[in-house]
Write an enzyme that holds these catalytic residues in place. Structure first.
Site, PDB file in Angstrom:
ATOM      1  N   ASP A 136      -8.103  -2.244   3.561  1.00 23.31           N
ATOM      2  CA  ASP A 136      -9.111  -1.735   2.631  1.00 23.31           C
ATOM      3  C   ASP A 136     -10.305  -1.145   3.371  1.00 23.31           C
ATOM      4  OD1 ASP A 136      -7.528  -2.706   0.487  1.00 23.31           O
ATOM      5  OD2 ASP A 136      -8.355  -4.703   0.796  1.00 23.31           O
ATOM      6  N   GLY A 186       0.823  -1.197   0.000  1.00 23.13           N
ATOM      7  CA  GLY A 186       0.000   0.000   0.000  1.00 23.13           C
ATOM      8  C   GLY A 186       0.860   1.251   0.000  1.00 23.13           C
ATOM      9  N   SER A 187       0.239   2.381  -0.310  1.00 26.56           N
ATOM     10  CA  SER A 187       1.007   3.615  -0.486  1.00 26.56           C
ATOM     11  C   SER A 187       1.668   4.083   0.798  1.00 26.56           C
ATOM     12  CB  SER A 187       0.101   4.720  -1.044  1.00 26.56           C
ATOM     13  OG  SER A 187      -0.995   4.971  -0.171  1.00 26.56           O
ATOM     14  N   GLU A 245      -0.047 -11.989   4.147  1.00 31.15           N
ATOM     15  CA  GLU A 245      -0.311 -10.904   5.094  1.00 31.15           C
ATOM     16  C   GLU A 245      -0.833 -11.447   6.418  1.00 31.15           C
ATOM     17  OE1 GLU A 245      -1.342  -7.348   1.873  1.00 31.15           O
ATOM     18  OE2 GLU A 245      -2.951  -8.515   2.776  1.00 31.15           O
ATOM     19  N   LYS A 254      -8.913  -6.911   4.133  1.00 33.12           N
ATOM     20  CA  LYS A 254      -7.699  -6.724   3.356  1.00 33.12           C
ATOM     21  C   LYS A 254      -7.738  -7.688   2.171  1.00 33.12           C
ATOM     22  CE  LYS A 254      -3.811  -6.755   5.571  1.00 33.12           C
ATOM     23  NZ  LYS A 254      -3.297  -5.676   4.683  1.00 33.12           N
ATOM     24  N   GLY A 255      -6.844  -7.487   1.222  1.00 37.64           N
ATOM     25  CA  GLY A 255      -6.718  -8.450   0.134  1.00 37.64           C
ATOM     26  C   GLY A 255      -6.904  -7.924  -1.264  1.00 37.64           C
TER      27      GLY A 255
END
Length: 232
Positions: A102, A45-46, A121, A112-113
């Protein structure tokens, strides 16, 4: 000897980074947790990308002896770019980790995912005493599953069996995640398929109930793990 080519010198990040200033602050906070002789789980992720960059700066500037356990090929390649040594869960137990999400609800439950690395993860998160989850306010929801379906990672041989079993749950919709830049379905980091499942309600026991279906490798529900949410 290092690779001297274009791809080796570029970060593995597909898009731009929104709200960068706030994410820089969160990343700096996470980098401050690094101590010598630690093993750190590295998510995607960013914000996690920026945190990884700042951690690498600390390691280089202070001469710290630190290893990373990447949860995806993206994270692994970025560790190589920033000069972080990597290891695996079979060789070392993480002291802590960091990742994105998310969706996050008020109880700290996660979905997540979206990146397809949910299996690794969850392995890293379950192996770590604490995982810092880096999210901005847009990831918060009143009801888990409000914005995104729950990814369910499935062995390709079991896709029809799993879909059939899922119909016994209070599902609203079940879809196979299709790829945008290749023909056919998305393949996860572990080489499996992803079903996108929307539920009427997500109770605390649903993660374990789904994992009990033969052929389900993992789900994108992260409920009851030792996480600390850091809001960007």
């Amino acid at each position: 000897m290092n690779w001297n080519n274009q791809l080796a010198g570029k970060p593995v990040w597909a898009g731009g980074i929104s709200n960068r200033e706030a994410k820089e602050r969160a990343a700096a906070r996470v980098s401050g947790y690094v101590e010598d002789q630690q093993v750190i789980g590295v998510g995607s992720g960013s914000t996690a990308f920026i945190a990884l960059e700042k951690i690498a700066e600390r390691i280089k500037n202070e001469g710290l002896d630190v290893y990373a356990v990447p949860t995806s090929k993206e994270a692994e390649m970025n560790c190589a770019l920033f000069g972080l040594r990597t290891t695996t869960l079979t060789a070392a137990k993480p002291d802590w980790g960091f990742d994105g999400a998310d969706e996050v609800d008020n109880a700290g439950r996660l979905i997540k995912g979206r990146g397809g690395a949910l299996f690794a993860e969850k392995l890293v998160m379950a192996s770590s005493p604490k995982t810092y989850i880096l999210v901005d306010k847009s990831k918060y929801v009143q009801k888990l599953g409000e914005k995104y379906a729950v990814p369910v990672e499935v062995d390709p041989r079991a896709v029809h069996l799993v879909e059939t079993k899922l119909q016994e749950f209070p599902c609203v919709d079940i879809q196979l995640r299709m790829a945008a830049a290749k023909d056919g379905p998305v393949l996860t980091e572990a080489g499996n398929l992803l079903l996108e499942v929307r539920f009427q309600d997500i109770h605390d026991g649903l993660e374990k109930e789904l994992s009990a279906i033969p052929g389900v490798i993992e789900t994108g529900l992260f409920i009851g793990y030792p996480v600390e949410i850091l809001t960007v």
